[in-house]
Design a protein around this motif. Structure first.
Motif, PDB file in Angstrom:
ATOM      1  N   UNK A  45       0.894  -1.225   0.166  1.00 23.64           N
ATOM      2  CA  UNK A  45      -0.216  -0.017  -0.003  1.00 23.64           C
ATOM      3  C   UNK A  45       0.849   1.260  -0.142  1.00 23.64           C
ATOM      4  N   UNK A  46       0.779   1.967  -0.936  1.00 23.03           N
ATOM      5  CA  UNK A  46       1.454   3.200  -1.231  1.00 23.03           C
ATOM      6  C   UNK A  46       0.707   4.286  -0.560  1.00 23.03           C
ATOM      7  N   UNK A  47       1.440   5.450  -0.199  1.00 26.75           N
ATOM      8  CA  UNK A  47       0.694   6.561   0.450  1.00 26.75           C
ATOM      9  C   UNK A  47       1.495   7.605  -0.138  1.00 26.75           C
ATOM     10  N   UNK A  48       0.507   8.744  -0.405  1.00 28.76           N
ATOM     11  CA  UNK A  48       0.954  10.052  -0.664  1.00 28.76           C
ATOM     12  C   UNK A  48       0.691  11.066   0.224  1.00 28.76           C
ATOM     13  N   UNK A  49       1.604  11.878   0.821  1.00 24.14           N
ATOM     14  CA  UNK A  49       1.028  12.961   1.721  1.00 24.14           C
ATOM     15  C   UNK A  49       1.153  14.334   1.179  1.00 24.14           C
ATOM     16  N   UNK A  50       0.262  14.985   1.179  1.00 24.24           N
ATOM     17  CA  UNK A  50       0.515  16.529   0.831  1.00 24.24           C
ATOM     18  C   UNK A  50       0.436  17.547   1.843  1.00 24.24           C
ATOM     19  N   UNK A  51       1.357  18.585   1.363  1.00 24.91           N
ATOM     20  CA  UNK A  51       1.405  19.796   2.135  1.00 24.91           C
ATOM     21  C   UNK A  51       1.374  20.847   1.500  1.00 24.91           C
ATOM     22  N   UNK A  52       1.258  22.213   2.148  1.00 31.19           N
ATOM     23  CA  UNK A  52       1.223  23.308   1.678  1.00 31.19           C
ATOM     24  C   UNK A  52      -0.010  23.762   1.184  1.00 31.19           C
ATOM     25  N   UNK A  53      -0.607  22.993   0.512  1.00 30.99           N
ATOM     26  CA  UNK A  53      -2.169  23.243   0.123  1.00 30.99           C
ATOM     27  C   UNK A  53      -2.839  21.853   0.406  1.00 30.99           C
ATOM     28  N   UNK A  54      -4.249  22.197   0.579  1.00 35.58           N
ATOM     29  CA  UNK A  54      -5.173  20.910   0.644  1.00 35.58           C
ATOM     30  C   UNK A  54      -5.381  20.290  -0.484  1.00 35.58           C
ATOM     31  N   UNK A  55      -5.126  19.006  -0.494  1.00 33.09           N
ATOM     32  CA  UNK A  55      -5.272  17.956  -1.689  1.00 33.09           C
ATOM     33  C   UNK A  55      -6.772  18.041  -2.387  1.00 33.09           C
ATOM     34  N   UNK A  56      -7.679  18.488  -1.419  1.00 36.11           N
ATOM     35  CA  UNK A  56      -9.020  18.384  -1.958  1.00 36.11           C
ATOM     36  C   UNK A  56      -9.109  19.298  -3.224  1.00 36.11           C
ATOM     37  N   UNK A  57      -8.343  20.322  -3.091  1.00 34.78           N
ATOM     38  CA  UNK A  57      -8.555  21.216  -4.458  1.00 34.78           C
ATOM     39  C   UNK A  57      -7.887  20.582  -5.866  1.00 34.78           C
ATOM     40  N   UNK A  58      -7.444  19.285  -5.648  1.00 38.35           N
ATOM     41  CA  UNK A  58      -6.584  18.661  -6.951  1.00 38.35           C
ATOM     42  C   UNK A  58      -7.371  17.330  -7.207  1.00 38.35           C
ATOM     43  N   UNK A  59      -7.339  17.053  -8.630  1.00 36.42           N
ATOM     44  CA  UNK A  59      -7.563  15.782  -8.952  1.00 36.42           C
ATOM     45  C   UNK A  59      -5.831  15.061  -8.644  1.00 36.42           C
ATOM     46  N   UNK A  60      -5.868  13.636  -8.409  1.00 39.38           N
ATOM     47  CA  UNK A  60      -4.637  13.184  -8.029  1.00 39.38           C
ATOM     48  C   UNK A  60      -4.565  11.929  -9.127  1.00 39.38           C
ATOM     49  N   UNK A  61      -3.340  11.536  -8.984  1.00 43.61           N
ATOM     50  CA  UNK A  61      -2.980  10.234  -9.845  1.00 43.61           C
ATOM     51  C   UNK A  61      -1.763   9.596  -9.413  1.00 43.61           C
ATOM     52  N   UNK A  62      -1.512   8.400  -9.669  1.00 44.50           N
ATOM     53  CA  UNK A  62      -0.217   7.627  -9.389  1.00 44.50           C
ATOM     54  C   UNK A  62       0.436   7.135 -11.076  1.00 44.50           C
ATOM     55  N   UNK A  63       1.695   7.556 -11.003  1.00 45.07           N
ATOM     56  CA  UNK A  63       2.238   7.012 -12.478  1.00 45.07           C
ATOM     57  C   UNK A  63       3.439   6.241 -11.962  1.00 45.07           C
ATOM     58  N   UNK A  64       4.050   5.576 -12.807  1.00 47.74           N
ATOM     59  CA  UNK A  64       5.288   4.750 -12.563  1.00 47.74           C
ATOM     60  C   UNK A  64       6.088   4.786 -13.784  1.00 47.74           C
ATOM     61  N   UNK A  65       7.599   4.591 -13.255  1.00 48.25           N
ATOM     62  CA  UNK A  65       8.282   4.621 -14.445  1.00 48.25           C
ATOM     63  C   UNK A  65       9.565   3.536 -14.101  1.00 48.25           C
ATOM     64  N   UNK A  66      10.161   3.212 -15.108  1.00 47.54           N
ATOM     65  CA  UNK A  66      11.292   2.164 -15.177  1.00 47.54           C
ATOM     66  C   UNK A  66      12.331   2.874 -15.982  1.00 47.54           C
TER      67      UNK A  66
END
Length: 122
Positions: A19-40
């Motif tokens: 289970x990955x987590x993403x913590x936001x700071x500086x601004x509230x995440x409710x103002x944003x659409x969010x996503x996960x990407x990956x890269x090799x």
């Protein structure tokens, strides 16, 4: 601008879960659409999953649909990616990202975390 920090990556055997987590700071995440990407190192950054601002809609890459679940907790300023039935081809650095509108395109996202490594052994 919102600061994003991923955590929860690690080494897991094929078939396992993380289970990955993403913590936001500086601004509230409710103002944003969010996503996960990956890269090799061999591939361009790849869309994994996205979620609308209120969490009402989610979208998944076909390669992870049915195995991964994206979610968010706006009260805690957090986003998550629950990964199960992991495969060696899921090995990558996973990034969380924030945008004004949900998209599968990396260029739509203005704010990115530094990534967390997920390694799936066979």
């Amino acid at each position: 601008q919102v600061q994003l920090i991923e955590s929860g990556g690690g080494l897991v055997q094929a078939g396992g879960s993380l289970r990955l987590s993403c913590a936001g700071s500086g601004r509230t995440l409710s103002n944003y659409a969010m996503a996960w990407f990956r890269q090799t190192p061999e591939k361009e950054r790849e869309f994994v999953a996205s979620i609308t601002r209120n969490g009402g809609s989610t979208y998944y890459a076909s390669s992870v649909r049915g195995r991964f679940t994206i979610s968010r907790d706006n009260a805690e300023n957090m986003m998550y990616l629950a990964m199960s039935s992991l495969k060696p081809e899921d090995t990558a650095v996973y990034y969380c990202a924030a945008a004004q509108f949900v998209s599968i395109l990396p260029r739509a996202y203005d704010d990115w975390g530094r990534g967390t490594q997920v390694t799936v052994s066979s």
